[in-house]
Design a protein around this motif. Structure first.
Motif, short mmCIF file in Angstrom:
data_model
loop_
_atom_site.label_atom_id
_atom_site.label_comp_id
_atom_site.label_asym_id
_atom_site.label_seq_id
_atom_site.Cartn_x
_atom_site.Cartn_y
_atom_site.Cartn_z
N LYS A 179 -4.17 6.80 4.17
CA LYS A 179 -5.54 6.69 4.56
C LYS A 179 -6.15 5.49 3.99
N TYR B 40 0.74 -1.09 0.11
CA TYR B 40 -0.01 -0.02 0.05
C TYR B 40 0.86 1.23 0.01
N THR B 41 0.44 2.23 -0.59
CA THR B 41 1.12 3.59 -0.77
C THR B 41 0.34 4.81 -0.19
N ASP B 42 -0.94 4.50 0.19
CA ASP B 42 -1.74 5.50 0.60
C ASP B 42 -1.91 5.25 2.10
#
Length: 326
Positions: A297, A293-295
């Motif tokens: 939120k 994951y890079t986000d």
């Protein structure tokens, strides 16, 4: 009111003793408060003596099922061992459970006691909770019942069910509050040191991959996902891998695993993230990148949806190293 605690063979001793203890304690609390005891609690079964845990324990029932013509609440404790065998062993209790329900009784299953309750047919077309580790087996055996993932307590049409293991205490408290009042339920929760408002078992669930099916193409896709946790995987990539059209692949994946492709990918990744939070000193972003994951939120949202806790809350709850540093 009459409470009949069923004593099946192949059942868990504690799941019989705990409700008996709890309802008896409520009676004592009511007596101290100058009220009349509410619950008439009896252990009921097909035999006078029921052996549990391969004969290690023996429970003496108050009444045989044929002697109980009517009751107000039937409690089905957790079963033990092989579920199909446990159901077959206790199949003669099924007509009695159905009869009591038809006569107006409420029926509550504790943990995997849901298997015996479902075998009555009463749950067909209805919702049900059970231990997170047995949900796939339950769905396979009772496809007409809707398993509610994560729920501690599920209620529908005088039928109650609870989540895994000690979660049944929350169902018992729920019933105490229903039959008495909130104040009594709070008193009981404090006495037994049970969190009265815990409503999810998601925090404790371990995703097990759901590979108990015969679709080899889907198993190949699952193995691909399992070995590429650090990568961003697309549905088209998986469909091409197993030489299926996207729509056909998605349909077969859902049928085999009871998850959409994206749900499955997220659950595999979050399960890996949980182990990282439990056993390493990595911070939130490091674990997030480790599972592709890079986000921040989006990772936080998905993690909380699956586990019921934020990544920080989960790490602080289960990582001893973090606790010792605090």
């Amino acid at each position: 009111m009459h409470v009949s605690i069923l004593v099946p063979e192949n059942s868990v001793m504690q799941a019989i003793a705990d409700p008996q203890y709890l309802f008896s304690a409520v009676n004592q609390f009511m007596t101290v408060a100058g009220k009349k005891p509410l619950f008439d609690v009896q252990l009921v079964g097909l035999k006078k003596q029921v052996k549990l845990n391969n004969g290690l324990y023996s429970v003496t029932t108050s009444k045989l099922l044929k002697e109980v013509q009517q009751t107000d609440l039937v409690i089905i404790p957790a079963l033990f061992g092989d579920m199909k065998n446990a159901i077959m062993t206790n199949e003669k209790a099924v007509p009695w459970i159905n009869k009591q329900y038809a006569n107006g009784a409420e029926v509550a299953s504790l943990c995997v006691g849901a298997f015996l309750l479902a075998s009555t047919g009463l749950l067909d077309g209805k919702k049900c909770s059970t231990h997170w580790g047995f949900q796939s087996e339950f769905r396979e055996m009772f496809p007409k019942v809707e398993v509610v993932e994560g729920n501690i307590v599920t209620e529908e049409e005088r039928l109650y069910s609870s989540g895994g293991a000690m979660s049944y205490w929350n169902l018992l408290l729920y019933l105490v509050e229903k039959y008495t009042d909130r104040q009594t339920a709070i008193l009981v929760s404090k006495y037994f040191a049970v969190d009265i408002d815990r409503d999810s078992q998601s925090t404790f669930a371990m995703f097990q991959g759901q590979k108990n099916h015969t679709d080899e193409a889907i198993k190949q896709a699952q193995d691909y996902i399992d070995t590429r946790i650090h990568e961003k995987i697309t549905i088209d990539e998986l469909a091409d891998l197993v030489v299926l059209g996207r729509r056909s692949f998605e349909r077969r994946f859902k049928l085999a695993t009871n998850n959409s492709v994206l749900e499955y990918i997220n659950r595999v990744k979050i399960e890996f993230a949980k182990r990282e939070f439990e056993n390493s000193r990595k911070n939130i972003n490091e674990v997030m990148y480790d599972v592709g994951y890079t986000d921040t939120k989006a990772f936080r949202t998905i993690f909380k949806k699956i586990t019921g806790l934020t990544p920080i809350e989960y790490r602080n709850k289960y990582n001893k190293m973090v606790t010792e540093q605090s």
